[in-house]
Structures are given as structure tokens and as C-alpha cells.
Design a protein around this motif. Structure first.
Motif, short mmCIF file in Angstrom:
data_model
loop_
_atom_site.label_atom_id
_atom_site.label_comp_id
_atom_site.label_asym_id
_atom_site.label_seq_id
_atom_site.Cartn_x
_atom_site.Cartn_y
_atom_site.Cartn_z
N GLU A 54 74.29 3.92 54.93
CA GLU A 54 74.34 3.55 56.34
C GLU A 54 75.33 4.42 57.12
O GLU A 54 75.06 4.79 58.26
CB GLU A 54 74.70 2.07 56.48
CG GLU A 54 73.59 1.15 56.04
CD GLU A 54 73.98 -0.31 56.05
OE1 GLU A 54 73.09 -1.16 55.87
OE2 GLU A 54 75.19 -0.62 56.22
N VAL A 55 76.46 4.73 56.52
CA VAL A 55 77.41 5.65 57.17
C VAL A 55 76.71 6.98 57.43
O VAL A 55 76.83 7.57 58.51
CB VAL A 55 78.67 5.86 56.31
CG1 VAL A 55 79.59 6.90 56.95
CG2 VAL A 55 79.43 4.54 56.11
N GLY A 56 75.96 7.44 56.43
CA GLY A 56 75.21 8.69 56.58
C GLY A 56 74.19 8.62 57.70
O GLY A 56 74.03 9.56 58.49
N VAL A 57 73.50 7.49 57.80
CA VAL A 57 72.49 7.31 58.86
C VAL A 57 73.14 7.38 60.24
O VAL A 57 72.63 8.03 61.16
CB VAL A 57 71.73 5.98 58.67
CG1 VAL A 57 70.82 5.71 59.86
CG2 VAL A 57 70.91 6.02 57.38
N PHE A 58 74.27 6.71 60.39
CA PHE A 58 75.00 6.78 61.66
C PHE A 58 75.38 8.21 62.00
O PHE A 58 75.23 8.66 63.14
CB PHE A 58 76.26 5.92 61.61
CG PHE A 58 76.07 4.53 62.13
CD1 PHE A 58 75.65 4.29 63.43
CD2 PHE A 58 76.33 3.43 61.32
CE1 PHE A 58 75.48 3.00 63.91
CE2 PHE A 58 76.16 2.13 61.79
CZ PHE A 58 75.74 1.92 63.09
N LEU A 59 75.88 8.95 61.01
CA LEU A 59 76.30 10.33 61.25
C LEU A 59 75.12 11.20 61.67
O LEU A 59 75.27 12.10 62.50
CB LEU A 59 76.99 10.90 60.01
CG LEU A 59 78.40 10.36 59.75
CD1 LEU A 59 78.92 10.83 58.40
CD2 LEU A 59 79.36 10.79 60.86
N LEU A 60 73.95 10.94 61.12
CA LEU A 60 72.77 11.70 61.53
C LEU A 60 72.39 11.36 62.97
O LEU A 60 71.94 12.23 63.72
CB LEU A 60 71.62 11.41 60.58
CG LEU A 60 71.83 11.93 59.15
CD1 LEU A 60 70.70 11.47 58.23
CD2 LEU A 60 71.92 13.45 59.13
N GLY A 61 72.61 10.11 63.36
CA GLY A 61 72.40 9.74 64.75
C GLY A 61 73.37 10.47 65.68
O GLY A 61 72.99 10.93 66.76
N TYR A 62 74.59 10.59 65.24
CA TYR A 62 75.60 11.30 66.03
C TYR A 62 75.30 12.79 66.16
O TYR A 62 75.71 13.42 67.14
CB TYR A 62 76.98 11.14 65.37
CG TYR A 62 77.69 9.85 65.69
CD1 TYR A 62 77.98 9.50 67.01
CD2 TYR A 62 78.10 8.97 64.69
CE1 TYR A 62 78.65 8.32 67.31
CE2 TYR A 62 78.77 7.78 64.98
CZ TYR A 62 79.04 7.47 66.29
OH TYR A 62 79.70 6.30 66.59
N THR A 63 74.63 13.37 65.19
CA THR A 63 74.43 14.83 65.18
C THR A 63 73.05 15.27 65.64
O THR A 63 72.77 16.45 65.72
CB THR A 63 74.68 15.39 63.76
OG1 THR A 63 73.76 14.78 62.83
CG2 THR A 63 76.09 15.12 63.31
N GLY A 64 72.19 14.30 65.98
CA GLY A 64 70.83 14.64 66.36
C GLY A 64 70.71 15.53 67.58
O GLY A 64 69.75 16.28 67.72
N HIS A 65 71.69 15.45 68.49
CA HIS A 65 71.64 16.28 69.70
C HIS A 65 71.83 17.76 69.38
O HIS A 65 71.43 18.63 70.16
CB HIS A 65 72.70 15.84 70.71
CG HIS A 65 74.10 16.06 70.25
ND1 HIS A 65 74.71 15.28 69.29
CD2 HIS A 65 75.03 16.99 70.62
CE1 HIS A 65 75.95 15.70 69.09
NE2 HIS A 65 76.16 16.73 69.88
N HIS A 66 72.42 18.05 68.21
CA HIS A 66 72.67 19.43 67.81
C HIS A 66 71.72 19.87 66.69
O HIS A 66 71.36 21.03 66.60
CB HIS A 66 74.13 19.59 67.35
CG HIS A 66 74.53 21.00 67.07
ND1 HIS A 66 74.88 21.89 68.07
CD2 HIS A 66 74.63 21.69 65.90
CE1 HIS A 66 75.19 23.05 67.53
NE2 HIS A 66 75.04 22.96 66.22
N TYR A 67 71.37 18.92 65.84
CA TYR A 67 70.51 19.21 64.70
C TYR A 67 69.19 18.42 64.82
O TYR A 67 69.14 17.23 64.49
CB TYR A 67 71.19 18.79 63.39
CG TYR A 67 72.16 19.79 62.83
CD1 TYR A 67 71.72 20.86 62.05
CD2 TYR A 67 73.52 19.67 63.07
CE1 TYR A 67 72.61 21.79 61.53
CE2 TYR A 67 74.43 20.59 62.55
CZ TYR A 67 73.96 21.64 61.78
OH TYR A 67 74.85 22.56 61.26
#
Length: 210
Positions: A54-67
Motif C-alpha cells: 500500500e505504501v508503494g501504491v501511494f507512492l505511484l499515485g504521487y509520481t503519476g504526474h511525472h511517470y
């Protein structure tokens, strides 16, 4: 990265701790580069511990604007996770991304995910943006939120229909006339539509009964 994984394994308890998961993801995002956040997000998702995932999922949400790859991973991989708890985080991560880029800018993505063949992807939108009219843009454009949700009043998934109905009920508390006007157009002979109607109109009925 191995050190961070070990840190989380020691920190996160066996019982659910959503607050801790959200705190750790945000803390890592604020103290590391976007590149690091994306890389560790993918790695954490490989863990056997669902809270570390879940921590990983949140981080992917945070980085979606760049990746863009982060959003693809959320949509195509995380949505297939068999834990409803992880699906709740997927919804939150989608909202994190929309908030980051701005909800108006996110409209094409919102429509794309709502049209997905995967119920978990569709629900990530309807559930993730609740309360829709507390979000910027939709707060000023409630009718657009209602129309986006109402388009799925006969969704094939009961899981999604419940989310749609509850989201419309949320909106009805601030914009009862708009929701009632939409509901008045529905054909309640449809079993699926009727189920959503009952959820969406619950607050409106309570007000009328007062």
C-alpha cells in the motif's frame, strides 16, 4: 532501497494501520526525488506484506504526474490485486494524482478510468473522489460530477453501482435539487438502476420525511 524495505517491515504492525501507511508514503515522497519514489513504489509493491504494498501504491499515485508508467501500473496491475484493502488504496492513490495535476486537468483520465473494463478501475474513480463536490473544480461544477457518476447507474458490477449510488448521495447533501433532477429521469424498472437509485436518494428521502 533494501534498507527502506527493512525499515517498513519493522515499523508497520500486523494489524491494519492506514494512517501509518499514508504518513510513511507522504514522508518518503517529500524527502526523496520523483525518480526514487517511482522506483521504490514499484519495489514495495513486490512485498508479501499488503501494507508495504500500500505504501508503494501511494507512492505511484504521487509520481503519476511525472511517470505515466506509474498510472499504467496502477490501472493494469494494482487493480488486479485480490485484496479489497489494496483496492481502497488504489482509489486514494488515484485521487492523489488528480489532486496533484488538478481535477479539471484530470478529466480525460477520469473518463478513461471510468470507461475501463475492470470494475476495480472504475470504482477507484467513483470512490477515490468522494466526496466529489468537496474537490476543487467539482465543488464549482457539481452537475459535471453528477453526470459522470450517473452515466454508470447501470454498471455491470454491483460493487461499482454501490459506490456510484453512495457518491451521488454525498452530492445530494449539498446539491439536492440537482441530484433529484437527475434521478427523476431514471427508469426504475431496471433492477440495476433501481439499486443505485435507492442509495442515491436516501438522503433526499430522509429530508422529505422530516
Amino acid at each position: 532501497m533494501d534498507d527502506y524495505m527493512s525499515y517498513l517491515m519493522e515499523l508497520i504492525p500486523e494489524r491494519d494501520s492506514l494512517k501509518l501507511v499514508k504518513t510513511e508514503a507522504k514522508k518518503y515522497y517529500q524527502s526523496h526525488s520523483i525518480d526514487d519514489c517511482y522506483a521504490i513504489g514499484i519495489e514495495l509493491y513486490q512485498s508479501d506484506n499488503f501494507q508495504i504494498q500500500e505504501v508503494g501504491v501511494f507512492l505511484l499515485g504521487y509520481t503519476g504526474h511525472h511517470y505515466p508508467e506509474a498510472l499504467t501500473f496502477l490501472k493494469d496491475t494494482v487493480s488486479k490485486h485480490d485484496s479489497w484493502k489494496v483496492q481502497e488504496i488504489l482509489a486514494m492513490a488515484f485521487d492523489v494524482h488528480c489532486k496533484t495535476i488538478g481535477y479539471q486537468n484530470a478529466l480525460p483520465l477520469i473518463r478513461e478510468w471510468l470507461s475501463s473494463d475492470c470494475a476495480n478501475v472504475r470504482r477507484a474513480v467513483s470512490e477515490g473522489l468522494r466526496v466529489w463536490t468537496s474537490r476543487p473544480y467539482f465543488k464549482e461544477n457539481p452537475l459535471e460530477a453528477i453526470e459522470l457518476l450517473a452515466a454508470h447507474k447501470e454498471d455491470d458490477s454491483e460493487y461499482v453501482r454501490k459506490s456510484i449510488g453512495n457518491a451521488l448521495r454525498d452530492i445530494s447533501k449539498k446539491f439536492p435539487d440537482l441530484v433529484q433532477k437527475e434521478l427523476d429521469t431514471w427508469d426504475l424498472d431496471s433492477k440495476k438502476m433501481n439499486q443505485v437509485y435507492k442509495l442515491a436518494s436516501r438522503y433526499l428521502k430522509e429530508v422529505k420525511d422530516l
